[in-house]
Design an enzyme around this catalytic site. Structure first.
Site, mmCIF file in Angstrom:
data_model
loop_
_atom_site.group_PDB
_atom_site.id
_atom_site.type_symbol
_atom_site.label_atom_id
_atom_site.label_comp_id
_atom_site.label_asym_id
_atom_site.label_seq_id
_atom_site.Cartn_x
_atom_site.Cartn_y
_atom_site.Cartn_z
ATOM 1 N N HIS A 1 2.688 0.935 -0.514
ATOM 2 C CA HIS A 1 2.688 0.349 -1.859
ATOM 3 C C HIS A 1 1.310 0.482 -2.502
ATOM 4 O O HIS A 1 1.194 0.898 -3.668
ATOM 5 C CB HIS A 1 3.087 -1.123 -1.771
ATOM 6 C CG HIS A 1 2.951 -1.865 -3.064
ATOM 7 N ND1 HIS A 1 3.996 -2.052 -3.939
ATOM 8 C CD2 HIS A 1 1.874 -2.472 -3.633
ATOM 9 C CE1 HIS A 1 3.573 -2.732 -4.988
ATOM 10 N NE2 HIS A 1 2.288 -2.999 -4.826
ATOM 11 N N GLU A 2 0.263 0.137 -1.762
ATOM 12 C CA GLU A 2 -1.086 0.183 -2.322
ATOM 13 C C GLU A 2 -1.526 1.623 -2.578
ATOM 14 O O GLU A 2 -2.163 1.922 -3.589
ATOM 15 C CB GLU A 2 -2.072 -0.536 -1.395
ATOM 16 C CG GLU A 2 -1.776 -2.006 -1.167
ATOM 17 C CD GLU A 2 -1.686 -2.808 -2.461
ATOM 18 O OE1 GLU A 2 -2.364 -2.445 -3.447
ATOM 19 O OE2 GLU A 2 -0.933 -3.799 -2.497
ATOM 20 N N GLU B 1 4.094 -2.160 -10.616
ATOM 21 C CA GLU B 1 4.366 -2.750 -9.307
ATOM 22 C C GLU B 1 5.717 -2.286 -8.770
ATOM 23 O O GLU B 1 5.862 -1.975 -7.584
ATOM 24 C CB GLU B 1 4.337 -4.278 -9.395
ATOM 25 C CG GLU B 1 2.963 -4.875 -9.607
ATOM 26 C CD GLU B 1 2.045 -4.673 -8.421
ATOM 27 O OE1 GLU B 1 2.541 -4.517 -7.296
ATOM 28 O OE2 GLU B 1 0.825 -4.649 -8.633
#
Length: 293
Positions: A145-146, A207
């Site tokens: 995700h990051e 996100e």
């Protein structure tokens, strides 16, 4: 005649391998073009240099407090091993990633967080590993995700969106003040409020994209994408007092879980292929319970 047959078989194998390779690239989460808004967020090289400077300054400050894990730290070794498996698949989402100077560091802090800055500069806080009792698959979901934020250049995109939102916000505020005959300062406040809400919406979109890209990266590296569900269930249990989704820069945990489940059919076959398993007969995912408080 035998020579011709061998060449034919070899050619068939090459074509078959190429087809499989193409299939491997085309399955999973579909790749969208990078946002054009990045161009309004500044020069990419300059953005990368600023990121490098900030990352190095952060590490320097952490070193002063003896808060950076050494190379022999078991958790750091674990993080770097997971990153080593994920990084080869990053170019699918951004070809420039092949040239990045990837780094992974661990900060000795109870904070439940992790990040990846532009250029592949990753940092985890020890708190996210210990407080959530993360499995390797769950760590891979966080890391994926990051990394996705960096690959999709969300920071530069966000800067571009903020510039546009602020401009239109000021225009809207000035127009409102002129039309309604109110104090221009009130108009500015209204315009800034509109710009802020627009920015929040953009952030939630980023996100959500990072969740999908992160799942794809983790699955290709052989990590179970179902770990994302367990991760956000743990997050929800630890952080019960999270802000309302509408006013948060992050989607709610329930929304993230729903979106992941909707796309799980795209990434489970990728994971199964990476592990040499049958996608229709995968064993259930097993997490680890949260530590007792």
């Amino acid at each position: 005649m035998k020579k011709f047959k061998l060449k034919s078989v070899a050619l068939a194998l090459v074509l078959c391998t190429g087809a499989l390779s193409l299939h491997a690239q085309n399955d999973g989460i579909p790749v969208d073009k990078l946002s054009r808004m990045r161009g309004l967020g500044g020069d990419a090289t300059q953005f990368d240099q600023q990121s490098k400077l900030q990352y190095n300054q952060m590490l320097a400050e952490a070193h002063k407090k003896d808060a950076v894990a050494t190379d022999t730290n078991p958790q750091l070794i674990r993080l770097r091993a997971i990153a080593k498996r994920i990084i080869p698949f990053t170019t699918r989402w951004n070809p420039d990633a092949a040239k990045w100077d990837w780094q992974v560091n661990l900060l000795n802090s109870p904070t439940v967080n992790a990040f990846c800055m532009p250029g592949g500069r990753i940092a985890f806080y020890n708190g996210i590993l210990t407080k959530l009792n993360l499995t390797d698959d769950e760590v891979a979901m966080v890391m994926g995700h990051e990394i996705a934020h960096a690959l999709r250049e969300h920071a530069r995109e966000q800067a571009g969106k903020n510039n546009v939102a602020s401009l239109f916000g000021r225009i809207a505020g000035a127009a409102g003040a002129a039309y309604f005959g109110v104090d221009p300062r009130v108009g500015d406040a209204l315009g800034n409020g509109a710009a802020k809400m627009a920015s929040l919406s953009f952030s939630r979109s980023d996100e959500s994209e990072a969740d999908m890209v992160g799942m794809d990266l983790a699955a290709r590296a052989g990590f179970d994408p179902r770990a994302g569900i367990a991760l956000w269930q743990k997050m929800g249990a630890v952080n019960k007092n999270q802000p309302l989704p509408f006013l948060s820069t992050h989607p709610s945990g329930n929304q993230r879980i729903e979106d992941m489940n909707k796309n799980m059919n795209l990434v489970l076959p990728v994971f199964a292929r990476a592990k040499g398993l049958d996608a229709n007969n995968l064993p259930p995912y097993r997490s680890i319970a949260l530590p007792k408080s």
